[in-house]
Scaffold this active site. Sequence first.
Site, PDB file in Angstrom:
ATOM      1  N   SER A   1       0.940  -1.220  -0.083  1.00  0.00           N
ATOM      2  CA  SER A   1       0.082   0.095   0.012  1.00  0.00           C
ATOM      3  C   SER A   1       0.736   1.159   0.165  1.00  0.00           C
ATOM      4  O   SER A   1       1.693   1.375  -0.992  1.00  0.00           O
ATOM      5  CB  SER A   1      -0.869   0.087   1.105  1.00  0.00           C
ATOM      6  OG  SER A   1      -1.818   1.073   1.181  1.00  0.00           O
TER       7      SER A   1
ATOM      8  N   ASP B   1      -0.659  -3.710  -3.940  1.00  0.00           N
ATOM      9  CA  ASP B   1      -1.752  -2.795  -4.165  1.00  0.00           C
ATOM     10  C   ASP B   1      -1.006  -1.322  -3.812  1.00  0.00           C
ATOM     11  O   ASP B   1      -1.542  -0.943  -2.693  1.00  0.00           O
ATOM     12  CB  ASP B   1      -2.746  -3.432  -3.592  1.00  0.00           C
ATOM     13  CG  ASP B   1      -4.177  -2.907  -3.930  1.00  0.00           C
ATOM     14  OD1 ASP B   1      -4.278  -2.696  -5.090  1.00  0.00           O
ATOM     15  OD2 ASP B   1      -4.988  -2.396  -3.256  1.00  0.00           O
TER      16      ASP B   1
ATOM     17  N   ARG C   1       5.520   8.804  -7.031  1.00  0.00           N
ATOM     18  CA  ARG C   1       4.692   7.690  -6.702  1.00  0.00           C
ATOM     19  C   ARG C   1       5.706   6.458  -7.300  1.00  0.00           C
ATOM     20  O   ARG C   1       6.711   6.872  -7.888  1.00  0.00           O
ATOM     21  CB  ARG C   1       3.354   7.525  -7.389  1.00  0.00           C
ATOM     22  CG  ARG C   1       3.361   7.671  -8.885  1.00  0.00           C
ATOM     23  CD  ARG C   1       2.134   7.119  -9.826  1.00  0.00           C
ATOM     24  NE  ARG C   1       2.268   7.420 -11.161  1.00  0.00           N
ATOM     25  CZ  ARG C   1       2.737   7.139 -12.133  1.00  0.00           C
ATOM     26  NH1 ARG C   1       3.689   6.020 -11.810  1.00  0.00           N
ATOM     27  NH2 ARG C   1       2.585   7.290 -13.392  1.00  0.00           N
TER      28      ARG C   1
ATOM     29  N   ASP D   1       7.237   3.703  -9.753  1.00  0.00           N
ATOM     30  CA  ASP D   1       6.941   3.787 -11.141  1.00  0.00           C
ATOM     31  C   ASP D   1       8.358   2.959 -11.755  1.00  0.00           C
ATOM     32  O   ASP D   1       9.041   2.575 -10.743  1.00  0.00           O
ATOM     33  CB  ASP D   1       7.397   5.034 -11.862  1.00  0.00           C
ATOM     34  CG  ASP D   1       8.503   5.563 -12.178  1.00  0.00           C
ATOM     35  OD1 ASP D   1       9.049   5.589 -13.154  1.00  0.00           O
ATOM     36  OD2 ASP D   1       9.073   5.994 -11.110  1.00  0.00           O
TER      37      ASP D   1
ATOM     38  N   ASP E   1      12.225   3.144 -10.757  1.00  0.00           N
ATOM     39  CA  ASP E   1      12.701   3.112  -9.681  1.00  0.00           C
ATOM     40  C   ASP E   1      13.621   1.942  -9.189  1.00  0.00           C
ATOM     41  O   ASP E   1      14.271   1.875  -7.909  1.00  0.00           O
ATOM     42  CB  ASP E   1      11.491   3.042  -8.462  1.00  0.00           C
ATOM     43  CG  ASP E   1      10.843   4.469  -8.659  1.00  0.00           C
ATOM     44  OD1 ASP E   1      11.242   5.491  -8.819  1.00  0.00           O
ATOM     45  OD2 ASP E   1       9.465   4.426  -8.198  1.00  0.00           O
TER      46      ASP E   1
ATOM     47  N   HIS F   1      -8.340  -4.795  -0.581  1.00  0.00           N
ATOM     48  CA  HIS F   1      -6.883  -4.098  -0.190  1.00  0.00           C
ATOM     49  C   HIS F   1      -5.962  -5.180   0.377  1.00  0.00           C
ATOM     50  O   HIS F   1      -4.895  -5.297  -0.214  1.00  0.00           O
ATOM     51  CB  HIS F   1      -7.072  -2.892   0.582  1.00  0.00           C
ATOM     52  CG  HIS F   1      -6.015  -1.650   0.311  1.00  0.00           C
ATOM     53  ND1 HIS F   1      -5.343  -1.659  -0.785  1.00  0.00           N
ATOM     54  CD2 HIS F   1      -5.336  -1.013   1.248  1.00  0.00           C
ATOM     55  CE1 HIS F   1      -4.151  -1.157  -0.710  1.00  0.00           C
ATOM     56  NE2 HIS F   1      -4.257  -0.616   0.612  1.00  0.00           N
TER      57      HIS F   1
END
Length: 462
Positions: free
Chosen positions: A166, A190, A204, A206, A209, A260
């Site tokens: 998360s 997730d 975020r 991607d 990374d 989730h």
Amino acid sequence: GLGTSDYVAQLSIQIKTNLYAKTESGAAESCDDFTDLDLSHCFIGTTLYVRLLLYTRSNLDCGRELNHHRLSSQPLFNLSRPTTFVIHGYRPTGAPPIWIDHIVHLLAEQEDMNVIVVDWNRGAANLNYFTAVANTRQAAYNLTSFIMTMQEEGASLSSVHLIGVSLGAHLAGFVGANLKGRIGRITGLDPAGPMFTGATPEDRLDPTDAMFVDVLHTDMNSFGLRGAHGHIDYYANGGADQPGCPKTIFAGKSYFVCDHQRSVFLFLCALNRTCSLTGYPCTSYSDFLDGRCLQCEAFKPAPCPVLGYDVSRWRDALLRLGQTKVYFSTTATLPYRSESDALYRVDMVTWNQYLRWGVVYIRLHSGRNYTEARVDHKLIRLEQYTSTRLLAQFDEDLQPVQKISMRISTGNVIGPRYKIRLLRIRLTPLERPDRPLMCRYDIIMEENMEVAFRPLPCSARL
């Protein structure tokens, strides 16, 4: 649906509850446990503090907190071994994640490695989600500094694997970006959606990374992030609503967290090798369910990608292909999908005088046993000389298949039952290509009525 306590009870791992371990001299030594907070901390708010808890095969049940700077003082921390960091997400109640012990044990089974649990509960435990989001950047700088120290003392960045859950997936992405994408792998379970929807790649997780990024999606329409964010993105049941999870708010907390959390449970199941979660490259979940995307030519001689720890067979192909989306379906409960399941592509050509729409039920019979698949993700159009392709998933792999029965339910309960003529039907076993295809030609059936037939070898004209 399967609750989190039921899931943990079913995992076939014996987690010891000892709070103390014996040193070589025989003296008792206290273990370092994950930070356990409560709602009072979350109301007041917590100040970020990052702890790194080391587990190896020699101390699986007794974590050791690492000093961020003096790594040589930790005899259990062998920098020549690969190192996997496990990074949790937002903790609105402050309680430790129930899956921490399980993932530590399962990772240690994969190979001899250092497993480091990144405990940033003081920073993630806050009723204000925005504060936890802000803390991911600072926690990432902290972890980046530690990995740089590892590198200075001889560790290879390519042997570092970050598993982020998360909000932890984005934290892992920030670490990877800080290290210019030179770490070996990031696995995002997730990745969090709120505050990251529409964010630029710099803000975020991607694909740049890490040298390899794999992502699993299970809750894109709520707490998860939509889109594709890795070299390979797995979409379980389309990446949104998961079977077995509550559909109404009356189920309480489970309604909010079940989809989730499923990402973690699917990954644990894959690590434990009790799930066989094969992903099929496709542009959409709808196309996958229609049986249009069940080929994996790009990965040959390897099979289709499988969710789990070992990605070596597909890694080079995925890096060559660029971002790849793969889809798979699961059942509602453990083991979600296993080797005993059977996946078939069903091709049929219908000829009927009147246009009908229906749901298809198929049963495979072997002796007195049978298994059924219901293809109901959409109504199927049946008309004159219509070619239809479906994906049928059976809970059991019955062999040999001695009889096939089929029913097309149109919902017509009054008036005459219309006849539907199947000019041909073919069932292709997808995950066992060594098995023969099963066919049948020219079958007359009535809507809502079951018809049974024995399968025949397929002719060349199919």
